[in-house]
Design a protein around this motif. Sequence first.
Motif, PDB file in Angstrom:
ATOM      1  N   TYR A 389       0.854  -1.190   0.000  1.00 53.63           N
ATOM      2  CA  TYR A 389       0.000   0.000   0.000  1.00 53.63           C
ATOM      3  C   TYR A 389       0.893   1.245   0.000  1.00 53.63           C
ATOM      4  O   TYR A 389       2.131   1.138   0.122  1.00 53.63           O
ATOM      5  N   THR A 391       2.636   4.084   1.633  1.00 52.72           N
ATOM      6  CA  THR A 391       3.030   4.244   3.033  1.00 52.72           C
ATOM      7  C   THR A 391       3.336   5.701   3.392  1.00 52.72           C
ATOM      8  O   THR A 391       3.502   6.573   2.524  1.00 52.72           O
ATOM      9  N   GLY A 432      -0.299   4.980   6.637  1.00 51.76           N
ATOM     10  CA  GLY A 432      -0.574   4.924   5.210  1.00 51.76           C
ATOM     11  C   GLY A 432      -1.127   6.255   4.730  1.00 51.76           C
ATOM     12  O   GLY A 432      -1.782   6.988   5.478  1.00 51.76           O
TER      13      GLY A 432
END
Length: 447
Positions: A389, A391, A432
């Motif tokens: 994902y 970050t 995230g």
Amino acid sequence: MRKSYHFITLFILLILTACSSDEKQPNVAPDPVTGINVEIISETMVNLSWNASDDLNNDEVTYNVVVNDMVLANRTSSTSIQFDVEQFIELNRSSASRGVGLELIINISAFDNQGNVSEGNSVNRYVYVNRNPGEFELINVQFDFYNYSNITVEWSPADDADRDILSYNIYLNDEILFEDYIIGSNGYMNYGSVYANYDYRSLINEDITVSVVANDRSGGTRTVSQTFNFSASDQDLGLIESFPYSQNVDIMDLPNEADNKILYRFEVNTDVAYQINTNNYNVYLNILDENLNIIRQSSYDNISGFISTPGVYYIEVFGYNNLTISQEMSISLTEVDLLSDYQDLGLLNTPFLQTYEYSTVGDNDTRIRAYFEVTNSVNYDIEITQADYDTYLFLYDENGNLIASNDDGGNGVLSRMTGSLNPGNYYIEVGGYGNGTGSGILSVQLN
């Protein structure tokens, strides 16, 4: 017979003497006026005074006052008058000076109520008068609302009827920002402009008055000022004790804020994770401590993190590039136990290199944290080397103050931070972008 003659003569003399004493004394004019004095009251206003005239016949006395051939009083019973000497100042004075020296030719006549007059002799009195600088105005006052560390003040020049050379002092409240500024001293600017480094952060919740004082260096001054209130629409959310806490607040007042900012104060007495969102990329959010120092800075419209020290904090909301907006903001606070919500890396000695697998999926604040201590000054390289994902990395000191952050400094959308640290305790926080979650590998290197 001779005795009778002497008696009659004596009687006649007594009658003549008595008649002579009953005759009325002649009326004479009052004495001339003495003790003429002139005193400055303010600027060009003066007070002219004199001693009352003595009158042999004790008649009522009045006065005519003429100054520089101008009648200023006619049959006044007072022994003083006030008047403005500006009417006697020559127009179109050609040279700069400090104030004006004037010669006053004064003539005061004394009258009694029998029509007698004592013409006064002309006397000369010299006065020095100084007119204050004329009206002027502030053009612009600009505050640095990012660091609260500088102020720019601009103003139009003041006129001075005495052609005095004016200097200006600039104040913030009662503290001087700049002294003895002279317009045109830089050779080209025909208005006043001062850039002052001044940390006014501690005053942000109070009225702030900026003043410019024109001085003619002879005691004459003129002041213009403007008062700012940057906390008029700030809100107090109070002490938050019940968790999870969730509230939507209206920031419709933002377009009317002088600094294009609103502060939302809140207080917590436990460790909390916060999540704040406006869903508007034209809005920035910061978290400030009780001294209004930034401890967490946002990227665009959302901000999240943790607070490890109980106390007072502020959410700072402002429009990007001073863009005025109307918006709703959501605030979410969750109680967390930071002592169980992080990985303790312990005391790290250099050189140090270690990688850690992690996952933020299912975490109540979408973050994981790693704690470490160093006893020497070190250089750090902290990186997400692999993740599924987008970050975001953060580095804090032990009090939760943000030291560094990074979004895409690593490979692609992965994060990397480099820098140096003094001895102390620190938190690494892995999150995230947009509070996204996922799994990855954290690399920590010290040397």
